[in-house]
Design a protein around this motif. Sequence first.
Motif, short mmCIF file in Angstrom:
data_model
loop_
_atom_site.label_atom_id
_atom_site.label_comp_id
_atom_site.label_asym_id
_atom_site.label_seq_id
_atom_site.Cartn_x
_atom_site.Cartn_y
_atom_site.Cartn_z
N ARG A 130 0.85 -1.19 0.00
CA ARG A 130 0.00 0.00 0.00
C ARG A 130 0.89 1.24 0.00
O ARG A 130 2.09 1.18 0.26
N ILE A 131 0.26 2.37 -0.30
CA ILE A 131 0.89 3.68 -0.22
C ILE A 131 0.09 4.51 0.78
O ILE A 131 -1.15 4.52 0.72
N GLU A 132 0.78 5.15 1.70
CA GLU A 132 0.11 5.97 2.72
C GLU A 132 0.62 7.40 2.62
O GLU A 132 1.83 7.65 2.62
N VAL A 133 -0.33 8.35 2.53
CA VAL A 133 -0.01 9.77 2.45
C VAL A 133 -0.49 10.43 3.74
O VAL A 133 -1.65 10.30 4.12
N THR A 134 0.40 11.12 4.42
CA THR A 134 0.05 11.79 5.68
C THR A 134 0.67 13.18 5.70
O THR A 134 1.76 13.41 5.16
N GLY A 135 -0.03 14.09 6.32
CA GLY A 135 0.49 15.43 6.57
C GLY A 135 0.65 15.63 8.06
O GLY A 135 -0.34 15.63 8.81
N CYS A 136 1.89 15.73 8.52
CA CYS A 136 2.17 15.82 9.96
C CYS A 136 3.04 17.04 10.21
O CYS A 136 4.21 17.06 9.79
N GLY A 137 2.48 18.03 10.89
CA GLY A 137 3.26 19.22 11.21
C GLY A 137 3.67 19.94 9.95
O GLY A 137 2.84 20.31 9.11
N ALA A 138 4.97 20.14 9.80
CA ALA A 138 5.50 20.88 8.65
C ALA A 138 6.02 19.93 7.57
O ALA A 138 6.77 20.36 6.69
N ARG A 139 5.61 18.65 7.62
CA ARG A 139 6.08 17.68 6.63
C ARG A 139 4.89 16.97 5.99
O ARG A 139 3.90 16.67 6.65
N LEU A 140 5.03 16.69 4.71
CA LEU A 140 4.10 15.81 4.02
C LEU A 140 4.86 14.54 3.65
O LEU A 140 5.92 14.61 3.01
N CYS A 141 4.33 13.40 4.08
CA CYS A 141 5.05 12.12 3.93
C CYS A 141 4.28 11.19 3.00
O CYS A 141 3.04 11.10 3.07
N VAL A 142 5.00 10.51 2.14
CA VAL A 142 4.47 9.45 1.28
C VAL A 142 5.24 8.18 1.60
O VAL A 142 6.45 8.11 1.37
N ALA A 143 4.54 7.19 2.17
CA ALA A 143 5.17 5.94 2.59
C ALA A 143 4.74 4.83 1.65
O ALA A 143 3.54 4.66 1.39
N VAL A 144 5.70 4.06 1.14
CA VAL A 144 5.44 2.92 0.25
C VAL A 144 5.86 1.66 1.00
O VAL A 144 7.03 1.50 1.35
N GLU A 145 4.89 0.76 1.23
CA GLU A 145 5.16 -0.50 1.94
C GLU A 145 5.12 -1.66 0.96
O GLU A 145 4.34 -1.65 0.00
N ASP A 146 5.95 -2.67 1.22
CA ASP A 146 5.99 -3.83 0.34
C ASP A 146 5.82 -5.11 1.14
O ASP A 146 5.70 -5.10 2.36
N HIS A 147 5.82 -6.24 0.44
CA HIS A 147 5.65 -7.55 1.06
C HIS A 147 6.97 -8.28 1.26
O HIS A 147 6.97 -9.47 1.60
#
Length: 466
Positions: free
Chosen positions: A377-394
Amino acid sequence: MAGRWRRRLGLRARVTLALGALSLAVAGSMAIVSWTLVTHSQLDQRRQEVLAEAEDDAGLVGLVLARGAAPGQAMAALTGTPPPVALLWRDGAWYSAGLRPEDLPARLSDPTHSGRTQLSPEQIGGRDVLLVEVPIRPTGSLPHAHGGGRYYAVFGLDAVESLERRLALILLAAAVGTGAAGIVLGRWLSDRALRPLRGLTEAAEAFAQGDVEARLEAAGDPDLMGLARSFNETAEAFGRRVAADARFAGDVSHELRTPLTTMLNSLELMENRRDELPDRLREPLDLLAGDLARFRTLVVDLIEISRDDTASHCDHDERERIEIMRLCRHTAAATVGRDVRVDGPDELYLDGDKRRLARVVANLVANAETHGHGVRRIEVTGCGARLCVAVEDHGPGVAPAERDRIFQRFARSVDPAGSDSGGVGLGLAIVERHLSWHGGGVLIEDADGGGARFVAWVPWDRRLRP
């Protein structure tokens, strides 16, 4: 211990503490010397005062006795504020005026041997005092004159001790204040002295982060002009080398595009006539197709890197308003040829280079597909002064010792069995370069449930709207 202490404290802190300690040591030494001189002077003055007072009182007692008065009457003639604390020995008897014979030190219990005036510090009744012993000499000029005696007087040191305490408090406060002033002065001086070093540090950090235009300014400082000149010349030479390497890589990549296109077209023609080929040629054709695909990826990545190396850092003219969720969905689907789960709130907007950010997502997704057994999956989060895009694999995850190495150029991944898992080793290097262009970065974590979690982050203003 000293070495660990020095490593724990920075140069500015060490300079500040050293100057503060030096100021405190100097002020403390001066305070001790001042206290010693002043207290000794006051004590000497007090000794002279009590000695003169005791001799005057002894003279008065001797005069009264010479006139025929009784010893008790002579002691009663003593006046003062406060009254003297004294003792008279005459003709083998003691006459007291606030002082008892047993209060005297043992060496003075037999006054017959004494024949001169003496002053000594003693402790009587739990108090530090000055004891004065004055002989009363026989006087024969008056009608009733007869034998002498010994006069003892006790004088307190309360005034001297009070002065010592007040002086000690004043000098202690002055020493502490001087030490604090030394710390403040040391901080100010260290800031001024290390200001050029901060400039060098900032220039070096910018240079290390890829800003080959970073230079060190040392105008007007003859002590740093040589260092600044050497640093700037080194940076200039390195910048020319980087630019030359980038041009070389770009030129080579562009030169390879023409023969690569010819080979790919030829391969496509052979693939279209695959059924007409003998079986013994189909396996070499498959091998050729795989190598050409990797060759095409290598050429595209080299062009991308050469373009990024020659681009200006964080050029705002290349930025645009991007809806990051839509970019992640479309890029991931186009990369793997299927829909990919993307979690996160909609309408998250970011000002950035859309081409670079799309390439970041595409490379992370391709890395998960190639080396991580597929994208989870891909998870997009906005936390504080950062925007993060996390890519998880198997996949099996990335060992901590490998998490820095795999972002280097041409770093090849190897599976647990020791075989090459494919790729040309430029995808993650491009990810790091494009995120650095935005002022961000990438890190690797262990995903919940196993696998690797690549987190790409960039600075973000949560107030952005379309």
